[in-house]
Design a protein around this motif. Structure first.
Motif, mmCIF file in Angstrom:
data_model
loop_
_atom_site.group_PDB
_atom_site.id
_atom_site.type_symbol
_atom_site.label_atom_id
_atom_site.label_comp_id
_atom_site.label_asym_id
_atom_site.label_seq_id
_atom_site.Cartn_x
_atom_site.Cartn_y
_atom_site.Cartn_z
ATOM 1 N N ARG A 5 0.863 -1.178 0.000
ATOM 2 C CA ARG A 5 0.000 0.000 0.000
ATOM 3 C C ARG A 5 0.893 1.218 0.000
ATOM 4 O O ARG A 5 2.085 1.120 0.171
ATOM 5 C CB ARG A 5 -0.892 0.011 1.252
ATOM 6 C CG ARG A 5 -0.096 0.056 2.542
ATOM 7 C CD ARG A 5 -1.005 -0.105 3.761
ATOM 8 N NE ARG A 5 -0.219 -0.269 4.968
ATOM 9 C CZ ARG A 5 0.191 0.722 5.722
ATOM 10 N NH1 ARG A 5 -0.084 1.975 5.381
ATOM 11 N NH2 ARG A 5 0.880 0.498 6.817
ATOM 12 N N LEU A 6 0.290 2.361 -0.164
ATOM 13 C CA LEU A 6 1.064 3.594 -0.147
ATOM 14 C C LEU A 6 0.348 4.613 0.698
ATOM 15 O O LEU A 6 -0.805 4.919 0.455
ATOM 16 C CB LEU A 6 1.247 4.147 -1.566
ATOM 17 C CG LEU A 6 1.903 5.519 -1.636
ATOM 18 C CD1 LEU A 6 3.353 5.427 -1.189
ATOM 19 C CD2 LEU A 6 1.829 6.079 -3.031
ATOM 20 N N ILE A 7 1.033 5.124 1.716
ATOM 21 C CA ILE A 7 0.525 6.273 2.452
ATOM 22 C C ILE A 7 1.218 7.482 1.849
ATOM 23 O O ILE A 7 2.423 7.628 1.981
ATOM 24 C CB ILE A 7 0.845 6.151 3.948
ATOM 25 C CG1 ILE A 7 0.224 4.860 4.498
ATOM 26 C CG2 ILE A 7 0.347 7.360 4.709
ATOM 27 C CD1 ILE A 7 0.606 4.573 5.925
ATOM 28 N N LEU A 8 0.463 8.320 1.194
ATOM 29 C CA LEU A 8 1.065 9.429 0.463
ATOM 30 C C LEU A 8 1.816 10.355 1.398
ATOM 31 O O LEU A 8 1.333 10.740 2.448
ATOM 32 C CB LEU A 8 -0.026 10.214 -0.270
ATOM 33 C CG LEU A 8 0.474 11.168 -1.351
ATOM 34 C CD1 LEU A 8 1.271 10.414 -2.390
ATOM 35 C CD2 LEU A 8 -0.707 11.861 -1.999
ATOM 36 N N VAL A 9 3.031 10.712 1.008
ATOM 37 C CA VAL A 9 3.873 11.533 1.848
ATOM 38 C C VAL A 9 3.425 12.986 1.803
ATOM 39 O O VAL A 9 3.115 13.524 0.758
ATOM 40 C CB VAL A 9 5.326 11.447 1.350
ATOM 41 C CG1 VAL A 9 6.260 12.137 2.326
ATOM 42 C CG2 VAL A 9 5.751 10.009 1.162
ATOM 43 N N ALA A 10 3.412 13.616 2.939
ATOM 44 C CA ALA A 10 3.101 15.043 3.025
ATOM 45 C C ALA A 10 3.897 15.639 4.172
ATOM 46 O O ALA A 10 4.411 14.921 5.013
ATOM 47 C CB ALA A 10 1.609 15.251 3.265
ATOM 48 N N GLN A 52 4.465 -3.229 -6.306
ATOM 49 C CA GLN A 52 4.596 -1.879 -5.783
ATOM 50 C C GLN A 52 5.955 -1.722 -5.129
ATOM 51 O O GLN A 52 6.597 -2.707 -4.777
ATOM 52 C CB GLN A 52 3.475 -1.562 -4.784
ATOM 53 C CG GLN A 52 2.112 -1.452 -5.453
ATOM 54 C CD GLN A 52 1.077 -0.842 -4.538
ATOM 55 O OE1 GLN A 52 1.397 -0.168 -3.581
ATOM 56 N NE2 GLN A 52 -0.183 -1.084 -4.848
ATOM 57 N N PRO A 53 6.418 -0.500 -4.949
ATOM 58 C CA PRO A 53 7.758 -0.279 -4.407
ATOM 59 C C PRO A 53 7.844 -0.617 -2.931
ATOM 60 O O PRO A 53 6.845 -0.654 -2.224
ATOM 61 C CB PRO A 53 7.980 1.220 -4.633
ATOM 62 C CG PRO A 53 6.607 1.799 -4.622
ATOM 63 C CD PRO A 53 5.728 0.756 -5.255
ATOM 64 N N GLY A 54 9.065 -0.863 -2.444
ATOM 65 C CA GLY A 54 9.256 -1.258 -1.059
ATOM 66 C C GLY A 54 9.949 -0.238 -0.189
ATOM 67 O O GLY A 54 10.321 -0.541 0.936
ATOM 68 N N VAL A 55 10.136 0.973 -0.671
ATOM 69 C CA VAL A 55 10.830 1.987 0.109
ATOM 70 C C VAL A 55 9.942 2.537 1.226
ATOM 71 O O VAL A 55 8.735 2.656 1.066
ATOM 72 C CB VAL A 55 11.308 3.155 -0.784
ATOM 73 C CG1 VAL A 55 10.144 3.869 -1.414
ATOM 74 C CG2 VAL A 55 12.182 4.129 -0.008
ATOM 75 N N ILE A 56 10.549 2.830 2.360
ATOM 76 C CA ILE A 56 9.866 3.562 3.420
ATOM 77 C C ILE A 56 10.430 4.969 3.387
ATOM 78 O O ILE A 56 11.578 5.199 3.744
ATOM 79 C CB ILE A 56 10.103 2.921 4.798
ATOM 80 C CG1 ILE A 56 9.659 1.450 4.785
ATOM 81 C CG2 ILE A 56 9.356 3.680 5.884
ATOM 82 C CD1 ILE A 56 10.021 0.698 6.042
ATOM 83 N N GLY A 157 5.064 6.726 -5.292
ATOM 84 C CA GLY A 157 5.799 5.728 -4.529
ATOM 85 C C GLY A 157 6.995 5.178 -5.278
ATOM 86 O O GLY A 157 8.094 5.027 -4.725
ATOM 87 N N TRP A 158 6.813 4.879 -6.565
ATOM 88 C CA TRP A 158 7.923 4.364 -7.366
ATOM 89 C C TRP A 158 9.004 5.425 -7.583
ATOM 90 O O TRP A 158 10.185 5.103 -7.670
ATOM 91 C CB TRP A 158 7.405 3.855 -8.710
ATOM 92 C CG TRP A 158 6.841 2.472 -8.636
ATOM 93 C CD1 TRP A 158 5.527 2.114 -8.716
ATOM 94 C CD2 TRP A 158 7.570 1.255 -8.459
ATOM 95 N NE1 TRP A 158 5.400 0.755 -8.598
ATOM 96 C CE2 TRP A 158 6.632 0.202 -8.449
ATOM 97 C CE3 TRP A 158 8.928 0.959 -8.309
ATOM 98 C CZ2 TRP A 158 7.012 -1.138 -8.278
ATOM 99 C CZ3 TRP A 158 9.309 -0.377 -8.151
ATOM 100 C CH2 TRP A 158 8.359 -1.406 -8.141
#
Length: 479
Positions: A5-10, A52-56, A157-158
Motif C-alpha cells: 500500500r502507499l501512504i502518500l507523503v506530506a 509496488q515499491p518497497g521503500v519507506i 511511490g515508485w
C-alpha cells in the motif's frame, strides 16, 4: 515485505510503501525447470498480484540534508549521510586502492521511475562531493512509461523508490555506470507489472547491458495460487545465471510476517517472499548501524524497529507496534539449494533467506534528495531493505571491477566465506525479526528468528567489511 500500500507523503506525515511479487520454481538441484526466456505461460494467473515499491520514505522534506544530530534532536532517531555509510562498510580503504566500480554497470529496475532522477542525483552528488557516474542511462524496454502524474500515488511511490535505489547504489560504487530500467505499470489496463519487469530484465540480459541487477520489491509466497502460475517468471533469473549476471532482491520490511492478497492484513505465522527466496537470487536483509561517540562504526544488529516507539512515530505516525523489520525465513516453494548444505541445521530442507544484510533501519535512515511532484521537494530520510539492496549492488560492482568481469550467482561464495570465517564477513549476532501488530481488534505477534553466530534467518551470513570482502568475493566468485 511491507504491506502493499502507499501512504502518500506530506509535510509532517510519513510514507510507507511496499512490494508485491512472488513466484515459485526449481532451485539448483531441485527437480523441474523453466526454460530461460519464457514469459507467457501462466501470466494471466497473476492478475491479483500487484507490484509496488518497497521503500519507506519518511516525509519531512527540508532544504538541506539533515545530520545525525539534526534527526536525533528533531525526531529521536538517527539518520546518515553517504560518508557515514561509506565509513560503516570501510569503503574509503577500497577507494584508496583505486576500486570504485569502474567498468561495471549496476542495473536498477523500477516501475515508472522518477521524472527528476537525473537532476536529483546531480544535486545529491554535488552536495556530498561524489563524482557523477561515468554513464547514467534510462531505458524503457518493456514499453513506453505513461506521463508522470503527481496525483497517482503508485507513481509517487515508485519515484521515491527510484531515488533511493539510484542515489545509494551510486554512493557505494561512485565509479560504476548506472542503468535505470523503467517499466510501464498501468492498473487501468489490467496490467500489474511483473510480466513487464521480466520482459525488461530479459532485454537487459539478452543485450548484455549490465553486471548486477538490483530489485527492491518482493511479495509473500502465499499470495500466488500455485507454482505453475508463476514458473515462467523465473526465466530472467535463469538467463542471468547462464550469463553470469548477479541478481539481488530485498527481503522485505515486515520481519517474519508478510501481507496477504487483501493487501491489508498480515499472515499470523512466519512466511517469506519471492524473488528473494529464489535460489538464483541473492536475498538482502536489513541491519541497524551503530556508531560510537567518536563516530566510528561498532557492531551492527538485526534491523527491527517494531518495538521502538520513536521509530514507529517517525515512520508510521503512531506509537506502534508496527512491523518494521527485515524479512527472513524459510521458503515454502524452494528446497534447500546445495550452497546452503552447510547451514542445513538452520534451514532444514528449505531454502532460507536472507543470504546477507545491509543497512535498512528507520532509526538509522539515509538522506535522499528528490524534486518529483506529489511529495515534498528537498531532503528526506528513507529506509528499509530497499536501501540495503542497492547498497549491496554497489558492493558487488566493486568486486566486479576487481575481478574484471561480472560474477554471476554469488551465493555459493557467500556461504563459503562465512564457513571460512573470512575477515570480509561481519557476523551479526544480535537481534531478531519477530514483529507485532494490531489486527482484527487484537494485538498479534509473529515470532521469527534470532541472530546467532554464523548463518541465521534474521541476518543471513551477516554483513560486510568491504576492505576485505570486495577482494574475497572477486577471487572466490570470480573463479
Amino acid at each position: 515485505m511491507r504491506v502493499p500500500r502507499l501512504i502518500l507523503v506530506a509535510v509532517g506525515t510519513c510514507g510507507l510503501t511496499a512490494a508485491a511479487v512472488a513466484a515459485v520454481g526449481p532451485a539448483p538441484g531441485v527437480s523441474g525447470s523453466v526454460s530461460a526466456g519464457s514469459v507467457s505461460p501462466g501470466l494471466s494467473a497473476l492478475a491479483t498480484v500487484t507490484v509496488q515499491p518497497g521503500v519507506i520514505r519518511l516525509g519531512r522534506a527540508q532544504s538541506g540534508p539533515p545530520t545525525t544530530a539534526d534527526c536525533e534532536k528533531a525526531y529521536k532517531v538517527a539518520c546518515y549521510k553517504p560518508g557515514q555509510i561509506q565509513q560503516a562498510y570501510h569503503l574509503p580503504a577500497v577507494y584508496a586502492s583505486g576500486v570504485t566500480g569502474k567498468g561495471a554497470t549496476i542495473v536498477i529496475v523500477d516501475s515508472y521511475g522518477s521524472p527528476t532522477i537525473k537532476g536529483d542525483l546531480s544535486v545529491f552528488d554535488k552536495t556530498f562531493g561524489l563524482p557523477a557516474p561515468p554513464s547514467f542511462r534510462i531505458i524503457q524496454p518493456a514499453g513506453k512509461v505513461p506521463a508522470y502524474n503527481p496525483n497517482n500515488s503508485d507513481m509517487v511511490g515508485w519515484a521515491g523508490e527510484t531515488t533511493l535505489d539510484v542515489e545509494y547504489a551510486h554512493t557505494v560504487a561512485p565509479g560504476a555506470n548506472l542503468l535505470l530500467v523503467e517499466t510501464p505499470v498501468s492498473e487501468t489496463e489490467g496490467v500489474h507489472g511483473f510480466p513487464q519487469i521480466v520482459r525488461a530484465e530479459e532485454y537487459v540480459l539478452n543485450h548484455h547491458l549490465g553486471d548486477v541487477i538490483s530489485q527492491s520489491f518482493s511479495a509473500t509466497e502465499q499470495t500466488f495460487p500455485d507454482s505453475s502460475a508463476v514458473q515462467a517468471l523465473r526465466g530472467a533469473y535463469q538467463l542471468a545465471d547462464k550469463d553470469k549476471v548477479t541478481v539481488l532482491t530485498a527481503s522485505g520490511d515486515s520481519g517474519a510476517a508478510d501481507v496477504g492478497l487483501d493487501e491489508s492484513t498480515y499472515d499470523l505465522v512466519p512466511v517469506t517472499s519471492w524473488p528473494d527466496s529464489d535460489p538464483l537470487v541473492t536475498g538482502v536483509g536489513g541491519t541497524q548501524l551503530h556508531f560510537n561517540s567518536a563516530g566510528q562504526p561498532t557492531a551492527p544488529t538485526v534491523w527491527n524497529d517494531t518495538y521502538d516507539k520513536t521509530a514507529n512515530e517517525f515512520a508510521e505516525g503512531n506509537a506502534g507496534p508496527n512491523p518494521l523489520a527485515g524479512g527472513g525465513g524459510k521458503s515454502v516453494f524452494f528446497t534447500r539449494p546445495s550452497y546452503q548444505n552447510g547451514v542445513r541445521n538452520v534451514v532444514g530442507d528449505r531454502r532460507g533467506v536472507p543470504d546477507i544484510s545491509m543497512s535498512a533501519a528507520c532509526n538509522g535512515s539515509v538522506d535522499t534528495y528528490s524534486t518529483y511532484g506529489g511529495a515534498p521537494a528537498g531532503w528526506s530520510p528513507s529506509c528499509g531493505t530497499s536501501e540495503a539492496t542497492p547498497l549491496f549492488a554497489g558492493i558487488v560492482a566493486l568486486a566486479d571491477q576487481v575481478a574484471g568481469h561480472s560474477l554471476g550467482l554469488i551465493n555459493p561464495a557467500l556461504y563459503q566465506l562465512s564457513a571460512w570465517h573470512a575477515p570480509g564477513i561481519t557476523d551479526v549476532t544480535s537481534g531478531n525479526d519477530t514483529v507485532s501488530f494490531e489486527q482484527g481488534g487484537h494485538e498479534h505477534t509473529v515470532r521469527g528468528f534470532t541472530a546467532a553466530p554464523g548463518y541465521d534467518l534474521a541476518s543471513g551470513v551477516g554483513t560486510v567489511n568491504a576492505e576485505y570482502f570486495v577482494r574475497e568475493l572477486a577471487f572466490l566468485a570470480g573463479h
